[in-house]
Design a protein around this motif. Structure first.
Motif, PDB file in Angstrom:
ATOM      1  N   ALA C 162       0.827  -1.208   0.000  1.00  0.00           N
ATOM      2  CA  ALA C 162       0.000   0.000   0.000  1.00  0.00           C
ATOM      3  C   ALA C 162       0.859   1.254   0.000  1.00  0.00           C
ATOM      4  O   ALA C 162       0.552   2.233  -0.697  1.00  0.00           O
ATOM      5  N   ALA C 163       1.952   1.222   0.777  1.00  0.00           N
ATOM      6  CA  ALA C 163       2.846   2.387   0.814  1.00  0.00           C
ATOM      7  C   ALA C 163       3.439   2.638  -0.566  1.00  0.00           C
ATOM      8  O   ALA C 163       3.511   3.784  -1.037  1.00  0.00           O
ATOM      9  N   TYR C 164       3.832   1.562  -1.237  1.00  0.00           N
ATOM     10  CA  TYR C 164       4.410   1.730  -2.572  1.00  0.00           C
ATOM     11  C   TYR C 164       3.380   2.276  -3.551  1.00  0.00           C
ATOM     12  O   TYR C 164       3.667   3.189  -4.334  1.00  0.00           O
ATOM     13  N   ALA C 165       2.158   1.706  -3.509  1.00  0.00           N
ATOM     14  CA  ALA C 165       1.107   2.165  -4.425  1.00  0.00           C
ATOM     15  C   ALA C 165       0.785   3.632  -4.168  1.00  0.00           C
ATOM     16  O   ALA C 165       0.524   4.393  -5.118  1.00  0.00           O
ATOM     17  N   THR C 166       0.818   4.050  -2.901  1.00  0.00           N
ATOM     18  CA  THR C 166       0.569   5.457  -2.567  1.00  0.00           C
ATOM     19  C   THR C 166       1.654   6.346  -3.171  1.00  0.00           C
ATOM     20  O   THR C 166       1.368   7.390  -3.764  1.00  0.00           O
ATOM     21  N   CYS C 167       2.904   5.925  -3.003  1.00  0.00           N
ATOM     22  CA  CYS C 167       4.015   6.684  -3.593  1.00  0.00           C
ATOM     23  C   CYS C 167       3.813   6.850  -5.091  1.00  0.00           C
ATOM     24  O   CYS C 167       3.946   7.945  -5.643  1.00  0.00           O
ATOM     25  N   VAL C 168       3.474   5.743  -5.764  1.00  0.00           N
ATOM     26  CA  VAL C 168       3.308   5.789  -7.216  1.00  0.00           C
ATOM     27  C   VAL C 168       2.168   6.728  -7.584  1.00  0.00           C
ATOM     28  O   VAL C 168       2.249   7.494  -8.552  1.00  0.00           O
ATOM     29  N   ALA C 169       1.089   6.697  -6.789  1.00  0.00           N
ATOM     30  CA  ALA C 169      -0.057   7.569  -7.065  1.00  0.00           C
ATOM     31  C   ALA C 169       0.349   9.032  -6.978  1.00  0.00           C
ATOM     32  O   ALA C 169      -0.211   9.888  -7.665  1.00  0.00           O
ATOM     33  N   PHE C 170       1.358   9.340  -6.136  1.00  0.00           N
ATOM     34  CA  PHE C 170       1.834  10.711  -6.022  1.00  0.00           C
ATOM     35  C   PHE C 170       3.020  10.973  -6.944  1.00  0.00           C
ATOM     36  O   PHE C 170       3.725  11.973  -6.777  1.00  0.00           O
ATOM     37  N   GLY C 171       3.264  10.066  -7.875  1.00  0.00           N
ATOM     38  CA  GLY C 171       4.305  10.301  -8.870  1.00  0.00           C
ATOM     39  C   GLY C 171       5.696   9.902  -8.421  1.00  0.00           C
ATOM     40  O   GLY C 171       6.673  10.161  -9.114  1.00  0.00           O
ATOM     41  N   LEU C 172       5.812   9.284  -7.248  1.00  0.00           N
ATOM     42  CA  LEU C 172       7.120   8.847  -6.751  1.00  0.00           C
ATOM     43  C   LEU C 172       7.399   7.404  -7.161  1.00  0.00           C
ATOM     44  O   LEU C 172       7.094   6.471  -6.423  1.00  0.00           O
ATOM     45  N   THR C 173       7.941   7.200  -8.330  1.00  0.00           N
ATOM     46  CA  THR C 173       8.298   5.838  -8.706  1.00  0.00           C
ATOM     47  C   THR C 173       9.779   5.637  -8.422  1.00  0.00           C
ATOM     48  O   THR C 173      10.429   6.490  -7.841  1.00  0.00           O
ATOM     49  N   GLY C 180      11.840   2.384   0.344  1.00  0.00           N
ATOM     50  CA  GLY C 180      11.124   2.809   1.549  1.00  0.00           C
ATOM     51  C   GLY C 180       9.985   1.876   1.895  1.00  0.00           C
ATOM     52  O   GLY C 180       9.781   1.520   3.061  1.00  0.00           O
ATOM     53  N   ALA C 181       9.253   1.436   0.867  1.00  0.00           N
ATOM     54  CA  ALA C 181       8.108   0.555   1.105  1.00  0.00           C
ATOM     55  C   ALA C 181       8.577  -0.805   1.625  1.00  0.00           C
ATOM     56  O   ALA C 181       7.968  -1.379   2.537  1.00  0.00           O
ATOM     57  N   VAL C 182       9.671  -1.322   1.030  1.00  0.00           N
ATOM     58  CA  VAL C 182      10.230  -2.590   1.514  1.00  0.00           C
ATOM     59  C   VAL C 182      10.625  -2.455   2.981  1.00  0.00           C
ATOM     60  O   VAL C 182      10.314  -3.307   3.818  1.00  0.00           O
ATOM     61  N   LEU C 183      11.288  -1.331   3.295  1.00  0.00           N
ATOM     62  CA  LEU C 183      11.738  -1.088   4.657  1.00  0.00           C
ATOM     63  C   LEU C 183      10.566  -1.015   5.624  1.00  0.00           C
ATOM     64  O   LEU C 183      10.647  -1.531   6.748  1.00  0.00           O
ATOM     65  N   LEU C 184       9.471  -0.391   5.183  1.00  0.00           N
ATOM     66  CA  LEU C 184       8.291  -0.277   6.044  1.00  0.00           C
ATOM     67  C   LEU C 184       7.747  -1.658   6.389  1.00  0.00           C
ATOM     68  O   LEU C 184       7.502  -1.977   7.565  1.00  0.00           O
ATOM     69  N   ALA C 185       7.543  -2.503   5.344  1.00  0.00           N
ATOM     70  CA  ALA C 185       7.028  -3.858   5.584  1.00  0.00           C
ATOM     71  C   ALA C 185       7.969  -4.622   6.505  1.00  0.00           C
ATOM     72  O   ALA C 185       7.545  -5.288   7.455  1.00  0.00           O
ATOM     73  N   PHE C 186       9.279  -4.522   6.228  1.00  0.00           N
ATOM     74  CA  PHE C 186      10.297  -5.187   7.037  1.00  0.00           C
ATOM     75  C   PHE C 186      10.213  -4.729   8.494  1.00  0.00           C
ATOM     76  O   PHE C 186      10.187  -5.555   9.427  1.00  0.00           O
ATOM     77  N   ALA C 187      10.127  -3.406   8.682  1.00  0.00           N
ATOM     78  CA  ALA C 187      10.119  -2.861  10.041  1.00  0.00           C
ATOM     79  C   ALA C 187       8.877  -3.303  10.810  1.00  0.00           C
ATOM     80  O   ALA C 187       8.960  -3.680  11.983  1.00  0.00           O
ATOM     81  N   ILE C 188       7.725  -3.269  10.142  1.00  0.00           N
ATOM     82  CA  ILE C 188       6.485  -3.677  10.818  1.00  0.00           C
ATOM     83  C   ILE C 188       6.574  -5.136  11.243  1.00  0.00           C
ATOM     84  O   ILE C 188       6.248  -5.496  12.382  1.00  0.00           O
TER      85      ILE C 188
END
Lengths: 205, 205, 205
Positions: C162-173, C180-188
């Motif tokens: 979801a974090a990655y899809a949000t980034c992409v929706a805001f133009g951050l590919t 960052g998204a991988v790190l978030l999943a890893f950290a959680i």
């Protein structure tokens, strides 16, 4: 008898053998006649369905022709009416099953090569085709798939598919290569049962 | 209410019913809220996913629209908060489930015919669509799929799909044929539960 | 090291971690060396195969390249020879597994977005990619999938996708968003194990 007829016959025999093994598991689980037919159909056709899905050949063959379900239904009825007899015929059933294993491994490998896969992928797909039905049968019976703990089962399928892919790489296509590869898988499987071959386990004393 | 609205409503009801059954199994297994939602989603959508995969309609519908997951999540939350109540409502839940069974069988058969399958394959695909969710639910709960040992479950789905395919073969398409076929599957399933119909088992004394 | 190399490395690490977890389950079940290799391969590659099937990208990547099976076979051999040691290394194995979870969730979501799926479907597909291998591993071992009852596992994958899809929706590919998204999943995932996070269960007293 032409080579194509010969191979169609083997294909039917393999589907029958796998259907029978599914039906026997269903009977052991005390399922009713419809449950027996469903598990026979799942066991006899799952390998081919997975193969066709992975190669993008949809709808899969089993949905386009009528004979696979006719064959597995016949196997289910045989098991239903002659279950106790068939249970005593462990050797013929095992031979049928070994033949089916070899046929499906080589046929799956062949179809994958025709679809343009390289040989490692094609050999893998042959093995998946050969073991897929049995894996689904055991998963539906809530058991650890027999292929995982039965000695030299998937390995025989792998050997048959690899032998066929090797033949094709050397330009040997056609019935002789396929027949030899089927025979190899069959022989390895039967010999492993006959002589009780085992593979090493991880030491955990 | 138009026929399309009516069938969309049935589709939503069926997804909800299957989602609910998945969630109840998850609760009985003492899973947490996320496990409940996952099993509800798997049960409510697996039949349609398998149908779309086998017909080559990818990505499957459930990945392209949002309502199926919304519906199964709602079912999961209902089961989470009102589990003990729902467990006592076995009759309404069974009726919902029977409706879902009929709807999915006919809808799967219809989609398969539209994709150009012959009637045997289309009937089979209808049955697979109807029972797929429940099979995955029970496999994930490490149980023998209920459809294999519950009397007259897959058979009701098969009858509904076959009735619909027969209607189409005689030129009767549209809402009346579909509604009648759904009703047939529903009636067979409910009657089999009500009157305790059983199918023969293999004699093994 | 470029971003692409970095992500390929993560992908290999994730496949290795999942292969290792499959092999360890196989050893606990007393399977032979071939059963270990098969379960390692199934666990390490199933998520990607399901992802490719659902996106219609067939034959799936694992049949077209050789490295995934090479990596899972290496994991299987490691588990076979150093099983008792690895069992004691629960922390590194858990960290590897969490990294694989994040990588597969983000890579699956990324591939789904590239295939034209909307974000809800893409996030869902990312989660399916990440948990698919573990689900198949546990189903083949005739156990209730760990993902259903382990706290905050699928949820971590969902958050990463979801974090990655949000980034992409805001133009951050690109690599930063993905990293960052991988790190978030890893950290959680790691935090949930470290601090024993739990999710609510349905009250059933």
């Amino acid at each position: 008898m032409t080579a194509t007829t010969f191979f169609s016959l083997l294909d039917v025999l393999g589907t029958f053998a796998f259907g029978l093994s599914g039906a026997l598991v269903a009977i052991r689980r005390r399922l009713d006649i419809f449950g027996i037919l469903v598990l026979a159909a799942a066991t006899g056709t799952a390998g081919g369905i997975v193969r066709d899905l992975l190669l993008g050949d949809v709808p899969p063959e089993v949905l386009r022709t009528i004979w696979p379900l006719a064959v597995t239904s016949l196997a289910g009825l045989c098991a239903f009416f002659f279950g106790p007899v068939i249970d005593r015929l462990t050797r013929p059933v095992m031979l049928l099953d070994a033949a089916g294993l070899g046929v499906f491994a080589v046929a799956g490998c062949n179809k994958a090569l025709a679809a343009g896969l390289e040989w490692p992928g094609a050999v893998l797909l042959g093995m998946i085709t050969a073991i897929g039905g049995g894996v689904l049968r055991d998963i539906m019976a809530a058991e650890v798939p027999r292929v995982l703990h039965e000695e030299v089962y998937a390995l025989a399928a792998l050997a048959g598919a690899a032998a066929y892919a090797t033949c094709v790489a050397f330009g040997l296509t056609g019935a002789w290569a396929a027949g030899g590869a089927v025979l190899l898988a069959f022989a390895i499987r039967v010999a492993s049962v006959r002589y009780g071959w085992t593979l090493p386990r991880a030491g955990r004393d």
